[in-house]
Scaffold this motif. Structure first.
Motif, PDB file in Angstrom:
ATOM      1  N   SER A   1      43.624  45.673  43.237  1.00 35.20           N
ATOM      2  CA  SER A   1      43.352  46.996  42.689  1.00 35.20           C
ATOM      3  C   SER A   1      41.963  47.034  42.053  1.00 35.20           C
ATOM      4  CB  SER A   1      44.407  47.341  41.636  1.00 35.20           C
ATOM      5  OG  SER A   1      44.121  48.591  41.091  1.00 35.20           O
ATOM      6  N   GLY A   2      41.233  48.100  42.318  1.00 33.94           N
ATOM      7  CA  GLY A   2      39.908  48.279  41.721  1.00 33.94           C
ATOM      8  C   GLY A   2      38.816  47.505  42.405  1.00 33.94           C
TER       9      GLY A   2
ATOM     10  N   GLY B   1      37.386  48.162  45.339  1.00 33.59           N
ATOM     11  CA  GLY B   1      36.406  48.976  46.058  1.00 33.59           C
ATOM     12  C   GLY B   1      36.889  49.493  47.400  1.00 33.59           C
ATOM     13  N   LYS B   2      38.174  49.464  47.650  1.00 32.29           N
ATOM     14  CA  LYS B   2      38.695  49.935  48.938  1.00 32.29           C
ATOM     15  C   LYS B   2      38.436  51.433  49.116  1.00 32.29           C
ATOM     16  CE  LYS B   2      42.885  48.636  47.840  1.00 32.29           C
ATOM     17  NZ  LYS B   2      42.620  48.087  46.511  1.00 32.29           N
ATOM     18  N   THR B   3      38.809  52.196  48.073  1.00 30.24           N
ATOM     19  CA  THR B   3      38.597  53.640  48.152  1.00 30.24           C
ATOM     20  C   THR B   3      37.113  53.951  48.298  1.00 30.24           C
ATOM     21  OG1 THR B   3      40.572  54.065  46.830  1.00 30.24           O
ATOM     22  CG2 THR B   3      38.950  55.813  46.935  1.00 30.24           C
ATOM     23  N   THR B   4      36.304  53.265  47.509  1.00 26.04           N
ATOM     24  CA  THR B   4      34.861  53.470  47.581  1.00 26.04           C
ATOM     25  C   THR B   4      34.357  53.229  49.005  1.00 26.04           C
ATOM     26  OG1 THR B   4      34.728  52.673  45.324  1.00 26.04           O
ATOM     27  CG2 THR B   4      32.669  52.780  46.556  1.00 26.04           C
TER      28      THR B   4
ATOM     29  N   GLN C   1      44.099  59.514  48.116  1.00 32.37           N
ATOM     30  CA  GLN C   1      45.029  58.682  47.344  1.00 32.37           C
ATOM     31  C   GLN C   1      45.817  59.551  46.365  1.00 32.37           C
ATOM     32  OE1 GLN C   1      43.084  55.351  45.540  1.00 32.37           O
ATOM     33  NE2 GLN C   1      44.975  54.476  44.755  1.00 32.37           N
TER      34      GLN C   1
ATOM     35  N   HIS D   1      48.576  48.683  49.568  1.00 32.81           N
ATOM     36  CA  HIS D   1      48.787  47.523  48.708  1.00 32.81           C
ATOM     37  C   HIS D   1      49.899  46.648  49.258  1.00 32.81           C
ATOM     38  CE1 HIS D   1      46.814  49.479  45.039  1.00 32.81           C
ATOM     39  NE2 HIS D   1      46.122  48.427  45.380  1.00 32.81           N
TER      40      HIS D   1
ATOM     41  N   ARG E   1      36.195  42.593  42.962  1.00 32.17           N
ATOM     42  CA  ARG E   1      34.910  43.236  42.810  1.00 32.17           C
ATOM     43  C   ARG E   1      33.859  42.215  42.356  1.00 32.17           C
ATOM     44  NH1 ARG E   1      33.107  46.379  38.622  1.00 32.17           N
ATOM     45  NH2 ARG E   1      35.009  45.930  37.499  1.00 32.17           N
TER      46      ARG E   1
HETATM   47  N1  LIG Z   1      32.350  57.507  40.601  1.00 29.93           N
HETATM   48  C1  LIG Z   1      32.384  56.277  40.048  1.00 29.93           C
HETATM   49  N2  LIG Z   1      31.556  55.958  39.029  1.00 29.93           N
HETATM   50  C2  LIG Z   1      31.578  54.726  38.467  1.00 29.93           C
HETATM   51  N3  LIG Z   1      32.390  53.737  38.874  1.00 29.93           N
HETATM   52  C3  LIG Z   1      33.234  53.986  39.882  1.00 29.93           C
HETATM   53  C4  LIG Z   1      33.292  55.270  40.522  1.00 29.93           C
HETATM   54  N4  LIG Z   1      34.231  55.221  41.500  1.00 29.93           N
HETATM   55  C5  LIG Z   1      34.749  53.981  41.449  1.00 29.93           C
HETATM   56  N5  LIG Z   1      34.155  53.222  40.501  1.00 29.93           N
HETATM   57  C6  LIG Z   1      34.440  51.826  40.190  1.00 29.93           C
HETATM   58  O1  LIG Z   1      34.444  51.142  41.411  1.00 29.93           O
HETATM   59  C7  LIG Z   1      35.475  50.176  41.443  1.00 29.93           C
HETATM   60  C8  LIG Z   1      36.268  50.328  42.715  1.00 29.93           C
HETATM   61  O2  LIG Z   1      36.982  51.548  42.716  1.00 29.93           O
HETATM   62  P1  LIG Z   1      37.896  51.958  43.943  1.00 29.93           P
HETATM   63  O3  LIG Z   1      38.488  53.267  43.608  1.00 29.93           O
HETATM   64  O4  LIG Z   1      37.111  51.861  45.189  1.00 29.93           O
HETATM   65  O5  LIG Z   1      39.013  50.823  43.896  1.00 29.93           O
HETATM   66  P2  LIG Z   1      40.270  50.613  44.862  1.00 29.93           P
HETATM   67  O6  LIG Z   1      40.068  49.330  45.563  1.00 29.93           O
HETATM   68  O7  LIG Z   1      40.500  51.812  45.699  1.00 29.93           O
HETATM   69  O8  LIG Z   1      41.433  50.454  43.808  1.00 29.93           O
HETATM   70  P3  LIG Z   1      42.977  50.907  43.906  1.00 29.93           P
HETATM   71  O9  LIG Z   1      43.627  49.973  44.838  1.00 29.93           O
HETATM   72  O10 LIG Z   1      43.482  50.737  42.520  1.00 29.93           O
HETATM   73  O11 LIG Z   1      42.982  52.315  44.376  1.00 29.93           O
HETATM   74  C9  LIG Z   1      36.281  50.378  40.188  1.00 29.93           C
HETATM   75  O12 LIG Z   1      35.982  49.314  39.316  1.00 29.93           O
HETATM   76  C10 LIG Z   1      35.806  51.660  39.608  1.00 29.93           C
HETATM   77  O13 LIG Z   1      35.747  51.575  38.216  1.00 29.93           O
END
Ligand SMILES: Nc1ncnc2c1ncn2[C@@H]1O[C@H](COP(=O)(O)OP(=O)(O)OP(=O)(O)O)[C@@H](O)[C@H]1O
Ligand SMILES: [Mg+2]
Lengths: 272, 253
Positions: A63-64, A66-69, A104, A213, A231
């Motif tokens: 979690s967190g 960067g997948k969504t990013t 999501q 997940h 990350r």
């Molecule tokens: N707009 C933003 N500004 C600053 N930081 C961001 C932004 N979007 C995401 N982050 C940071 O980037 C990191 C990755 O976020 P992301 O949403 O991609 O995680 P994820 O892998 O999708 O997590 P999850 O499985 O919980 O959904 C996180 O640490 C988050 O704090």
């Protein structure tokens, strides 16, 4: 590629992403483990990935990480800090209705009924009757018959997810991005929706990028599993899963081996 | 049953108490009708005003001005608010200006309004317009700023045109948060119309109050005040019914 027909080929090269923290730091300096203002949050570290047209790729990762990013950048909702992303041989600049994103957190428009939401992607169709039929067909697939004229707030969380899935599937997109689309669905619906996505994918062979997940879900559905590290994310593991559907771990030692490997990569011992 | 009690019977207690206090004060002070009419004297005056059609005439005149001024404020204020909410540069440019103009009471504009628009409906309508316009613009900008960004991403994903983004995303999204602002604006408009009618016009409830005072008819003054209160409640009801409409009620849950 480049024959005038959109094709779901994706090429990601040297993709880096960091966010610059806008929020100012907490006053109590010592008790502030989080990033301070102006600090960089380094999220994606040199991701290289080529996804051929028609592949169903599952992305796993903590979690967190960067997948969504990552998926948002590929879909054109965000821009890379460095590196390039090509879909169908062309650089991504902004979202497109060829590639539908299932968010999501619910992306249904709350002021539109289920039917109106599902219709969004087909609203320019000339043949209204055919359009209405297709909309109904997909509402049927996600089992929402009888709720066509309900507003999202009148549906349960799982029903909302299903409505959003119908809205994405009805477009028959070249690339379908799904960010934990089954989160919040009950066990049975989840299995049913998995089957639906697999069947649809076998049938139309469009590219699907799927974040989850659930390791077993990835092993059951995907043609290929990509595992992100913590990350800043790098690709830790990238395996093809050649097994045919339906899949059964207990009868397929090779699949079972891969599954154990993914569990280990993610730092859990699945034997527990 | 309890719903009925809560909705009608309980509120009417307060009015009964008000009437009682009014009557007791009248008896205790012994003031004449020219200074402090009793409830019965006021009722008699009310009957005269209704019978002659005076009350209706003045109420219609006031309502007309409020409606016109308010509609104008909505017609100009909502689109401007949407535009500024959407276009951040424009918002940055105009924000201070709006904050500067907003606290200036519409009543402060009276001299200029009369000078510019002369005598008659126009200055009154202008003042009502001003009183509703700024609160509506500010509320609309705030509402547009508060729209969840995911809805714009959905719009981009489905290739919405600018027109579609406005009509299918922004307008439906801001309707629920804007309803309270509409309600407040109508309230302010109704406050301002009475004041505006004390200058420059020969009709309306504000004029009725002024005219009755000049004639030393305090019963008519009170009757006009009662009419203002009653119509105020009705206006508020009308607007709050709007938020029951299906396309607005999505935000209520
Ligand atoms: N707009 C933003 N500004 C600053 N930081 C961001 C932004 N979007 C995401 N982050 C940071 O980037 C990191 C990755 O976020 P992301 O949403 O991609 O995680 P994820 O892998 O999708 O997590 P999850 O499985 O919980 O959904 C996180 O640490 C988050 O704090
Ligand atoms: Mg995520």
């Amino acid at each position: 590629m480049g024959l005038g027909v959109a094709v779901g080929h994706i090429l990601v090269e040297n993709l880096h992403k960091w966010f610059v923290e806008r929020r100012s730091a907490s006053r109590i300096a010592d008790e502030n483990p989080g990033p301070a203002k102006g600090d960089r949050v380094f999220v994606l570290n040199d991701i290289n990935l080529e996804i051929p047209d028609g592949e169903l790729v599952c992305i796993l990762g903590p979690s967190g990480c960067g997948k969504t990013t990552f998926v948002r950048i590929v879909a054109g909702f965000d821009t890379p800090t460095a590196g390039k992303v090509l879909t169908d041989g062309k650089p991504v600049n902004g979202p497109s209705s060829d590639n539908i994103f299932v968010f999501q957190h619910s992306g249904l428009l709350p002021w539109m009924t289920v039917r109106e939401n599902v219709m969004l992607g087909l609203r320019r169709m000339k043949d209204r009757k055919l359009m209405a039929e297709k909309v109904q067909e997909y509402i049927d697939i996600v089992d929402l018959v009888g709720f066509e004229d309900h507003y999202p707030h009148q549906l349960s969380g799982g029903m909302q997810r299903r409505a959003e899935l119908a809205r994405a599937l009805v477009v028959n997109p070249e690339i379908l991005f799904m960010d934990e689309p089954f989160a919040g669905l009950d066990f049975l619906t989840r299995i049913k929706m998995r089957e639906e996505v697999i069947n649809m994918h076998e049938f139309i062979q469009k590219t699907i990028i799927f974040i989850t997940h659930d390791i077993d879900e990835a092993m059951i559905m995907a043609d290929r599993v990509v595992v992100f590290s913590d990350r800043p994310a790098v690709i830790k593991m990238d395996v093809k899963i050649p097994a045919r559907h339906p899949r059964d771990f207990s009868c397929d030692p090779e699949l079972e081996g891969l599954r154990r490997q993914v569990y280990t990569e993610l730092g859990v011992h699945y034997a527990l | 049953m309890w719903e009925r009690t809560k909705g009608f019977i309980l509120p009417s207690f307060a009015f009964v108490i008000l009437l009682a206090v009014w009557q007791v004060t009248k008896i205790a002070t012994g003031w004449s009708v020219a200074v402090f009419p009793s409830p019965l004297e006021a009722a008699a005056g009310m009957w005269e005003l209704i019978k002659e059609g005076t009350l209706l005439k003045h109420s219609v005149a006031s309502l007309f001005r409020v409606t016109l001024g308010f509609y104008l404020a909505v017609i100009f204020g909502l689109p401007l608010g949407i535009l500024l909410g959407w276009w951040k540069t424009g918002q940055a440019i105009t924000n201070s200006l709006i904050q500067f103009l907003r606290p200036i009471s519409p009543l402060a504009w009276i001299p200029l309004a009369v000078l510019w628009f002369g005598i008659g409906d126009k200055p009154a309508v202008f003042l009502i317009f001003l009183s509703s316009f700024f609160p509506l613009v500010v509320a609309t900008i705030t509402a547009v700023n508060g729209i969840r960004s995911i809805y714009f991403q959905v719009a981009a994903n489905f290739n919405f045109s600018a027109f579609e983004t406005a009509t299918k995303i922004i307008i439906p999204a801001i309707l629920p948060p804007i309803m309270p602002a509409l309600r407040i604006s109508v309230g302010i408009a109704w406050l301002v119309v009475v004041a505006a009618e004390m200058i420059a016009v020969k009709s309306g409830l504000g004029f009725l109050i002024l005219d009755s005072r000049n004639a030393l008819r305090m019963d008519y003054v009170m009757d006009a005040m009662i009419a203002i209160g009653v119509i105020g409640i009705c206006l508020d009801r009308v607007i709050s019914q709007l938020s029951r409409i299906k396309s607005v009620s999505w935000g209520s849950v």
